[in-house]
Design a protein around this motif. Structure first.
Motif: not given
Length: 239
Positions: A183-186, A214-229
Motif C-alpha cells: 500500500x505504501x508503494x502504491x 488505493x481504496x484501502x489507503x484512502x479508507x485507512x487514512x480517511x481521505x477522499x481522493x487522490x488529490x488529498x492523498x
C-alpha cells in the motif's frame, strides 16, 4: 577500473579446477566502453564464476533487462539517463523484495560523493564500490553481495555509518504504520502522478489490484481522493 587493472589475474585462476561458485550478473552503465571492459575483466565465467547475462545503458533498459533475466546481482552505475540508479532501484523494488531468488544490487560508480552513496543505499542497494576497484576485488564483492553481505569501498563505509547512526529515533507515524508495504508503494506512485495502468506495470500487478490498494489507503487514512492523498504524502516527504 583502470587499463592497468584489466590484465590482472582473477582469483579463480589461482586454483586448478575452475570456480566452484557461479553468479548471474547484469551490467548497468551508460558508457559502452566501460561495460565492455568490465565484461572482459569479470565475465570469463570459466575462470571467475561470473556470468554476465545482460547489459543496459539507461533506466528503462535496465528495468527491462533485469526483469527479463532475474540476475542474482546487478552492477549499477549511479548516474544514468532516465532518472539515475535510484530510479532503477525504485522500479525494481518488487524484485529486491522477492521471497525467493531476490535480485541484489551493488553500486559501481566513479562518484564517491556522500549523497550518491547514501541515496542508493537508502534505495535498497547492498553495497557501493568505486570504479578504481580491481577486477579481483570486484568479483569478490559480487559474490559477497549475492550471499547477502553489505560491501563498501573502505572510505565510503563511513558515509553510511554517519547517515544511519542518528541518536534521535525517528518519530512514529501511526497513520503510515497502518499501511502495508504494498500500500505504501502504491501510495508513493499515486502521489507522483502515475496512472493506475502505469502503477500496475511498475509493480507487476493488475489494475484491479491497484484500485483495491488505493481504496484501502484512502479508507485507512480517511481521505477522499487522490488529490488529498498526494498532499498527505507530500507533507510527509514520501514522494
Amino acid at each position: 577500473m583502470t587499463p592497468q587493472q584489466a590484465g590482472q589475474t582473477g582469483p579463480a585462476e589461482e586454483g586448478t579446477g575452475g570456480p566452484e561458485r557461479r553468479v548471474r550478473v547484469v551490467l548497468v552503465d551508460d558508457h559502452r566502453m566501460f561495460r565492455t571492459g568490465v565484461q572482459a575483466e569479470i565475465g570469463r565465467t570459466e575462470i571467475t564464476g561470473v556470468e554476465v547475462v545482460g547489459e543496459a545503458a539507461d533506466v528503462d533498459q535496465a528495468v527491462t533487462v533485469i526483469t527479463a533475466t532475474r540476475p542474482e546481482v546487478v552492477l549499477l552505475d549511479v548516474h544514468l539517463p532516465g532518472g539515475g540508479g535510484v530510479e532503477v532501484l525504485r522500479r525494481c523494488a518488487p524484485l529486491m523484495g522477492a521471497a525467493e531468488h531476490p535480485v541484489r544490487f551493488l553500486a559501481l560508480s566513479v562518484s564517491d560523493a556522500a549523497e550518491d552513496v547514501i541515496g542508493v543505499i537508502r534505495g535498497g542497494a547492498r553495497g557501493y564500490v568505486t570504479k578504481t576497484i580491481t577486477g579481483t576485488d570486484l568479483v569478490d564483492s559480487i559474490f559477497r553481495v549475492q550471499e547477502g553481505d553489505a560491501v563498501f569501498s573502505p572510505r565510503l563505509a563511513g558515509f553510511v555509518l554517519d547517515a544511519f547512526a542518528s541518536t534521535d529515533a525517528p518519530p512514529v507515524d501511526e497513520d503510515l504504520d497502518r499501511l502495508t508495504q504494498r500500500e505504501r508503494e502504491v501510495l508513493r506512485l499515486i502521489a507522483r502522478g502515475y496512472a493506475y495502468k502505469e502503477i500496475a506495470k511498475q509493480l507487476f500487478i493488475s489494475v484491479k489490484t491497484v484500485e483495491s490498494h488505493v481504496s484501502a489507503v484512502l479508507r485507512k487514512l480517511q481521505l477522499s481522493n487522490r488529490h488529498e492523498l498526494t498532499r498527505w504524502a507530500t507533507a510527509r516527504r514520501l514522494i
